[in-house]
Scaffold this motif. Sequence first.
Motif, PDB file in Angstrom:
ATOM      1  N   PRO A   1     -10.130   5.328  -1.222  1.00  0.00           N
ATOM      2  CA  PRO A   1      -8.789   6.747  -1.312  1.00  0.00           C
ATOM      3  C   PRO A   1      -7.358   5.746  -1.479  1.00  0.00           C
ATOM      4  CG  PRO A   1     -10.039   7.483   0.035  1.00  0.00           C
ATOM      5  CD  PRO A   1     -10.624   6.349  -0.220  1.00  0.00           C
ATOM      6  N   TYR A   2      -7.477   4.389  -1.318  1.00  0.00           N
ATOM      7  CA  TYR A   2      -5.929   4.269  -1.375  1.00  0.00           C
ATOM      8  C   TYR A   2      -6.079   3.098  -2.273  1.00  0.00           C
ATOM      9  CZ  TYR A   2      -4.853   5.149   3.831  1.00  0.00           C
ATOM     10  OH  TYR A   2      -4.884   6.547   4.776  1.00  0.00           O
ATOM     11  N   VAL A   3      -7.587   2.263  -2.352  1.00  0.00           N
ATOM     12  CA  VAL A   3      -7.315   0.999  -2.840  1.00  0.00           C
ATOM     13  C   VAL A   3      -7.490   1.511  -5.082  1.00  0.00           C
ATOM     14  CG1 VAL A   3      -9.135  -0.824  -3.356  1.00  0.00           C
ATOM     15  CG2 VAL A   3      -9.370  -0.609  -1.597  1.00  0.00           C
ATOM     16  N   GLU A   4      -8.004   2.501  -5.044  1.00  0.00           N
ATOM     17  CA  GLU A   4      -8.026   3.237  -5.958  1.00  0.00           C
ATOM     18  C   GLU A   4      -6.816   3.414  -6.553  1.00  0.00           C
ATOM     19  OE1 GLU A   4     -11.408   6.177  -6.002  1.00  0.00           O
ATOM     20  OE2 GLU A   4     -13.203   4.141  -6.350  1.00  0.00           O
ATOM     21  N   HIS A   5      -5.452   4.702  -5.601  1.00  0.00           N
ATOM     22  CA  HIS A   5      -5.188   5.265  -5.645  1.00  0.00           C
ATOM     23  C   HIS A   5      -3.296   4.725  -5.575  1.00  0.00           C
ATOM     24  CE1 HIS A   5      -7.518   8.715  -6.978  1.00  0.00           C
ATOM     25  NE2 HIS A   5      -8.100   8.437  -5.956  1.00  0.00           N
ATOM     26  N   ILE A   6      -3.256   3.419  -4.402  1.00  0.00           N
ATOM     27  CA  ILE A   6      -2.510   2.743  -4.878  1.00  0.00           C
ATOM     28  C   ILE A   6      -1.580   2.151  -5.993  1.00  0.00           C
ATOM     29  CG2 ILE A   6      -0.474   1.202  -2.937  1.00  0.00           C
ATOM     30  CD1 ILE A   6      -2.256   2.013  -1.012  1.00  0.00           C
ATOM     31  N   PRO A   7      -1.180   1.943  -7.101  1.00  0.00           N
ATOM     32  CA  PRO A   7      -0.748   1.405  -7.996  1.00  0.00           C
ATOM     33  C   PRO A   7      -0.646   0.358  -7.775  1.00  0.00           C
ATOM     34  CG  PRO A   7       1.189   2.781  -7.406  1.00  0.00           C
ATOM     35  CD  PRO A   7       0.348   3.241  -6.686  1.00  0.00           C
ATOM     36  N   THR A   8       0.300  -0.242  -6.325  1.00  0.00           N
ATOM     37  CA  THR A   8       0.320  -1.825  -5.910  1.00  0.00           C
ATOM     38  C   THR A   8      -0.569  -2.519  -5.346  1.00  0.00           C
ATOM     39  OG1 THR A   8       1.720  -0.640  -4.300  1.00  0.00           O
ATOM     40  CG2 THR A   8       3.116  -1.236  -6.273  1.00  0.00           C
TER      41      THR A   8
ATOM     42  N   THR B   1      -2.792  12.224  -0.216  1.00  0.00           N
ATOM     43  CA  THR B   1      -3.057  12.785  -1.797  1.00  0.00           C
ATOM     44  C   THR B   1      -3.278  11.730  -2.486  1.00  0.00           C
ATOM     45  OG1 THR B   1      -1.153  13.439  -2.614  1.00  0.00           O
ATOM     46  CG2 THR B   1      -2.475  15.196  -0.913  1.00  0.00           C
ATOM     47  N   SER B   2      -3.627  11.706  -3.721  1.00  0.00           N
ATOM     48  CA  SER B   2      -4.135  10.845  -4.492  1.00  0.00           C
ATOM     49  C   SER B   2      -2.624  10.790  -5.300  1.00  0.00           C
ATOM     50  CB  SER B   2      -5.081  11.049  -6.151  1.00  0.00           C
ATOM     51  OG  SER B   2      -4.689  12.663  -6.484  1.00  0.00           O
ATOM     52  N   ARG B   3      -2.053  11.770  -4.735  1.00  0.00           N
ATOM     53  CA  ARG B   3      -0.191  11.993  -5.868  1.00  0.00           C
ATOM     54  C   ARG B   3       0.521  11.097  -5.154  1.00  0.00           C
ATOM     55  NH1 ARG B   3       3.162  17.283  -6.996  1.00  0.00           N
ATOM     56  NH2 ARG B   3       4.637  15.891  -7.921  1.00  0.00           N
ATOM     57  N   SER B   4      -0.163  11.041  -3.381  1.00  0.00           N
ATOM     58  CA  SER B   4       1.125  10.951  -2.347  1.00  0.00           C
ATOM     59  C   SER B   4       0.843   9.252  -2.529  1.00  0.00           C
ATOM     60  CB  SER B   4       1.124  11.194  -1.305  1.00  0.00           C
ATOM     61  OG  SER B   4       0.433  10.755  -0.274  1.00  0.00           O
ATOM     62  N   LEU B   5      -0.308   8.856  -2.642  1.00  0.00           N
ATOM     63  CA  LEU B   5      -0.393   7.458  -2.484  1.00  0.00           C
ATOM     64  C   LEU B   5      -0.119   6.513  -4.272  1.00  0.00           C
ATOM     65  CD1 LEU B   5      -4.124   7.412  -0.927  1.00  0.00           C
ATOM     66  CD2 LEU B   5      -1.951   6.667  -0.379  1.00  0.00           C
ATOM     67  N   ALA B   6      -0.323   7.281  -5.298  1.00  0.00           N
ATOM     68  CA  ALA B   6      -0.109   6.902  -6.691  1.00  0.00           C
ATOM     69  C   ALA B   6       2.057   6.667  -6.683  1.00  0.00           C
ATOM     70  CB  ALA B   6      -0.051   8.084  -7.374  1.00  0.00           C
TER      71      ALA B   6
END
Length: 81
Positions: A32-39, A2-7
């Motif tokens: 989704p990975y590129v956009e939601h993982i902050p690192t 989810t966007s929350r878990s990726l964040a």
Amino acid sequence: MTSRSLAAVRVPVGIRWGGADTVNPYEADTRPYVEHIPTASGRCAGAHVRHDDFFAPEPADPGVRHRVGGEAAVFFARHLR
């Protein structure tokens, strides 16, 4: 996923994708990975690069393996000191 878990991801993540990948297309499977993982940092490995170009005997872009492998080596050297 989810966007929350990726964040919540806090480790460095390097992402590459093929512009002609129909197995894991960017919009559905990579974005989704590129956009939601902050690192996360990422970029396309090439417009004509397919999913199988990393193991196919005749890749669409013969230099992609060397190029992306080099980028991976730099990424790991930077983050795994």
